[in-house]
Design a protein around this motif. Structure first.
Motif, PDB file in Angstrom:
ATOM      1  N   GLU B  29       9.554 138.701  29.752  1.00 55.96           N
ATOM      2  CA  GLU B  29       8.691 137.530  29.541  1.00 55.96           C
ATOM      3  C   GLU B  29       7.794 137.265  30.744  1.00 55.96           C
ATOM      4  O   GLU B  29       6.627 136.908  30.588  1.00 55.96           O
ATOM      5  CB  GLU B  29       9.582 136.320  29.272  1.00 55.96           C
ATOM      6  N   ILE B  30       8.326 137.420  31.942  1.00 55.78           N
ATOM      7  CA  ILE B  30       7.535 137.139  33.138  1.00 55.78           C
ATOM      8  C   ILE B  30       6.805 138.380  33.644  1.00 55.78           C
ATOM      9  O   ILE B  30       6.199 138.363  34.704  1.00 55.78           O
ATOM     10  CB  ILE B  30       8.394 136.548  34.270  1.00 55.78           C
ATOM     11  N   GLY B  31       6.915 139.478  32.891  1.00 59.74           N
ATOM     12  CA  GLY B  31       6.105 140.646  33.225  1.00 59.74           C
ATOM     13  C   GLY B  31       6.688 141.577  34.265  1.00 59.74           C
ATOM     14  O   GLY B  31       5.992 142.445  34.782  1.00 59.74           O
ATOM     15  N   LEU B  32       7.955 141.415  34.610  1.00 62.23           N
ATOM     16  CA  LEU B  32       8.576 142.365  35.541  1.00 62.23           C
ATOM     17  C   LEU B  32       8.885 143.669  34.817  1.00 62.23           C
ATOM     18  O   LEU B  32       8.844 144.735  35.397  1.00 62.23           O
ATOM     19  CB  LEU B  32       9.870 141.799  36.123  1.00 62.23           C
ATOM     20  N   LEU B  33       9.203 143.552  33.552  1.00 63.36           N
ATOM     21  CA  LEU B  33       9.413 144.728  32.709  1.00 63.36           C
ATOM     22  C   LEU B  33       8.309 144.738  31.648  1.00 63.36           C
ATOM     23  O   LEU B  33       7.891 143.686  31.181  1.00 63.36           O
ATOM     24  CB  LEU B  33      10.780 144.661  32.023  1.00 63.36           C
ATOM     25  N   PRO B  34       7.840 145.934  31.270  1.00 58.83           N
ATOM     26  CA  PRO B  34       6.842 146.014  30.203  1.00 58.83           C
ATOM     27  C   PRO B  34       7.500 145.624  28.877  1.00 58.83           C
ATOM     28  O   PRO B  34       8.718 145.767  28.734  1.00 58.83           O
ATOM     29  CB  PRO B  34       6.441 147.485  30.202  1.00 58.83           C
ATOM     30  N   PRO B  35       6.692 145.143  27.918  1.00 54.39           N
ATOM     31  CA  PRO B  35       7.236 144.824  26.603  1.00 54.39           C
ATOM     32  C   PRO B  35       7.911 146.054  26.015  1.00 54.39           C
ATOM     33  O   PRO B  35       7.316 147.124  25.983  1.00 54.39           O
ATOM     34  CB  PRO B  35       6.001 144.448  25.787  1.00 54.39           C
ATOM     35  N   ALA B  36       9.156 145.899  25.593  1.00 54.73           N
ATOM     36  CA  ALA B  36       9.899 147.055  25.091  1.00 54.73           C
ATOM     37  C   ALA B  36       9.463 147.389  23.666  1.00 54.73           C
ATOM     38  O   ALA B  36       9.162 146.492  22.880  1.00 54.73           O
ATOM     39  CB  ALA B  36      11.391 146.742  25.113  1.00 54.73           C
ATOM     40  N   PRO B  37       9.384 148.701  23.363  1.00 53.86           N
ATOM     41  CA  PRO B  37       9.174 149.119  21.972  1.00 53.86           C
ATOM     42  C   PRO B  37      10.321 148.599  21.116  1.00 53.86           C
ATOM     43  O   PRO B  37      11.421 148.396  21.631  1.00 53.86           O
ATOM     44  CB  PRO B  37       9.224 150.648  22.041  1.00 53.86           C
ATOM     45  N   ARG B  38      10.030 148.402  19.830  1.00 52.56           N
ATOM     46  CA  ARG B  38      11.055 147.828  18.964  1.00 52.56           C
ATOM     47  C   ARG B  38      11.455 148.815  17.872  1.00 52.56           C
ATOM     48  O   ARG B  38      10.673 149.689  17.483  1.00 52.56           O
ATOM     49  CB  ARG B  38      10.530 146.545  18.292  1.00 52.56           C
ATOM     50  N   THR B  39      12.659 148.629  17.339  1.00 53.66           N
ATOM     51  CA  THR B  39      13.066 149.366  16.143  1.00 53.66           C
ATOM     52  C   THR B  39      12.364 148.729  14.955  1.00 53.66           C
ATOM     53  O   THR B  39      11.701 147.693  15.088  1.00 53.66           O
ATOM     54  CB  THR B  39      14.582 149.238  15.919  1.00 53.66           C
ATOM     55  N   ALA B  40      12.542 149.352  13.771  1.00 53.85           N
ATOM     56  CA  ALA B  40      11.963 148.782  12.554  1.00 53.85           C
ATOM     57  C   ALA B  40      12.449 147.352  12.366  1.00 53.85           C
ATOM     58  O   ALA B  40      11.719 146.483  11.885  1.00 53.85           O
ATOM     59  CB  ALA B  40      12.351 149.630  11.339  1.00 53.85           C
ATOM     60  N   GLY B  41      13.677 147.102  12.764  1.00 55.08           N
ATOM     61  CA  GLY B  41      14.263 145.781  12.596  1.00 55.08           C
ATOM     62  C   GLY B  41      13.880 144.791  13.680  1.00 55.08           C
ATOM     63  O   GLY B  41      14.291 143.645  13.639  1.00 55.08           O
ATOM     64  N   GLY B  42      13.124 145.248  14.665  1.00 52.52           N
ATOM     65  CA  GLY B  42      12.648 144.326  15.679  1.00 52.52           C
ATOM     66  C   GLY B  42      13.484 144.290  16.948  1.00 52.52           C
ATOM     67  O   GLY B  42      13.238 143.473  17.833  1.00 52.52           O
ATOM     68  N   GLN B  43      14.465 145.168  17.077  1.00 52.47           N
ATOM     69  CA  GLN B  43      15.292 145.153  18.277  1.00 52.47           C
ATOM     70  C   GLN B  43      14.676 146.032  19.363  1.00 52.47           C
ATOM     71  O   GLN B  43      14.105 147.082  19.090  1.00 52.47           O
ATOM     72  CB  GLN B  43      16.706 145.615  17.926  1.00 52.47           C
ATOM     73  N   ARG B  44      14.833 145.591  20.595  1.00 51.56           N
ATOM     74  CA  ARG B  44      14.223 146.297  21.721  1.00 51.56           C
ATOM     75  C   ARG B  44      14.919 147.625  21.990  1.00 51.56           C
ATOM     76  O   ARG B  44      16.139 147.738  21.866  1.00 51.56           O
ATOM     77  CB  ARG B  44      14.291 145.441  22.981  1.00 51.56           C
ATOM     78  N   THR B  45      14.148 148.625  22.391  1.00 52.36           N
ATOM     79  CA  THR B  45      14.724 149.909  22.800  1.00 52.36           C
ATOM     80  C   THR B  45      14.228 150.270  24.196  1.00 52.36           C
ATOM     81  O   THR B  45      13.095 149.957  24.561  1.00 52.36           O
ATOM     82  CB  THR B  45      14.334 151.035  21.829  1.00 52.36           C
ATOM     83  N   TYR B  46      15.108 150.947  24.929  1.00 51.85           N
ATOM     84  CA  TYR B  46      14.795 151.307  26.308  1.00 51.85           C
ATOM     85  C   TYR B  46      15.134 152.762  26.573  1.00 51.85           C
ATOM     86  O   TYR B  46      15.904 153.375  25.833  1.00 51.85           O
ATOM     87  CB  TYR B  46      15.588 150.408  27.257  1.00 51.85           C
TER      88      TYR B  46
END
Lengths: 147, 147
Positions: B29-46
DNA sequence: CTTGAACCTCAAGTTACTTGAAGGAGTACG
DNA sequence: CGTACTCCTTCAAGTAACTTGAGGTTCAAG
């Protein structure tokens, strides 16, 4: 003797106790200080008792006690039917915490020292160099500087 | 060699880096990490890069650097055309701050020690005693315990 | 297909105040 | 009496760095 009662404005009280005026209003709001009597115009007035109480609070805060601990200490300082041991215990626990924090900070100091030292040893080069200082920090081990 | 790319859920990443999952979302949210790609269901992946970056951030935070300092250090760690001296300076300044804090804590430790010692000396009495421990603390001098 | 853990968002809470806006009170001077 | 100036008032929001909670969805296993 001084039979006349000193009266303070919030600013004078603040200066006397060494805190800021918003802090005094804040302490009133959270109940550390009783609601101050007001002038006809609505301005707060204080006396020496308030100065004593506020000074006490200030000292406790300087000792590093949290607001909730200060609350307890204030109560203990007023009641006459409770013994000193409880106070001592609070202070002792706090002392333990301070020592814990000290240990952590000392360890941190050593790590930072190492970091800076390695920086100075390996990174004397000017701009344009490819600094690899952070490579080590992306793995869960100890931090390094400049390879 | 390991050509396969590890994929993490937010929980797995959190465990691997030693932070909490809300913290990861907060860093995004504060931009320390880039927005994570999401699964089809909307969950973050790293992936491992994210783990590296997050671990780096964690290490910096453990070093006591503030978020804004971490931001700078992250940038420095990525750009290749800046020298190591800037990093060293940030670390050095931080080390100075840590030493300052250490000095304050040591002083505080001594004061608390004195407080507790005086408590033990004067306040061994049980309940019911009129403890005057705080009388001294309502005046701007040093704190005392039990008269 | 159902369960249960882990995930999602959004809002509010935490600590101990500080800062800012907009306006009223108190005092001194002419 | 006016006005200038400082200090006071309340209320709201900001600070650091997250944590906690509510209410609901997704994923993997059996």
């Amino acid at each position: 003797m001084n039979l006349h009662v000193r009266v303070f404005t919030i600013g004078a009280l603040a200066k006397a106790a060494g805190v800021s005026t918003p802090t005094i209003r804040y302490y009133e709001e959270i109940g550390l200080l009783p609601p101050a009597p007001r002038t006809a115009g609505g301005q707060r007035t204080y006396d020496d008792d308030d100065l004593g109480r506020l000074t006490f609070i200030k000292q406790c805060r300087d000792f590093g006690f949290g607001i909730d601990q200060v609350r307890v200490l204030l109560e203990l300082s007023i009641s006459t039917d409770r013994d000193c041991v409880e106070t001592r215990d609070i202070a002792q626990r706090h002392l333990d915490e301070v020592r814990q924090k000290l240990a952590e900070l000392r360890s941190l100091e050593r790590r930072l020292e190492g970091f800076v030292t390695r920086c100075n040893a390996a990174c004397a080069g000017g701009p344009g160099q490819d600094c690899v200082i952070f490579k080590d920090m992306a793995v869960p081990a100890k931090g390094g500087c400049c390879g």
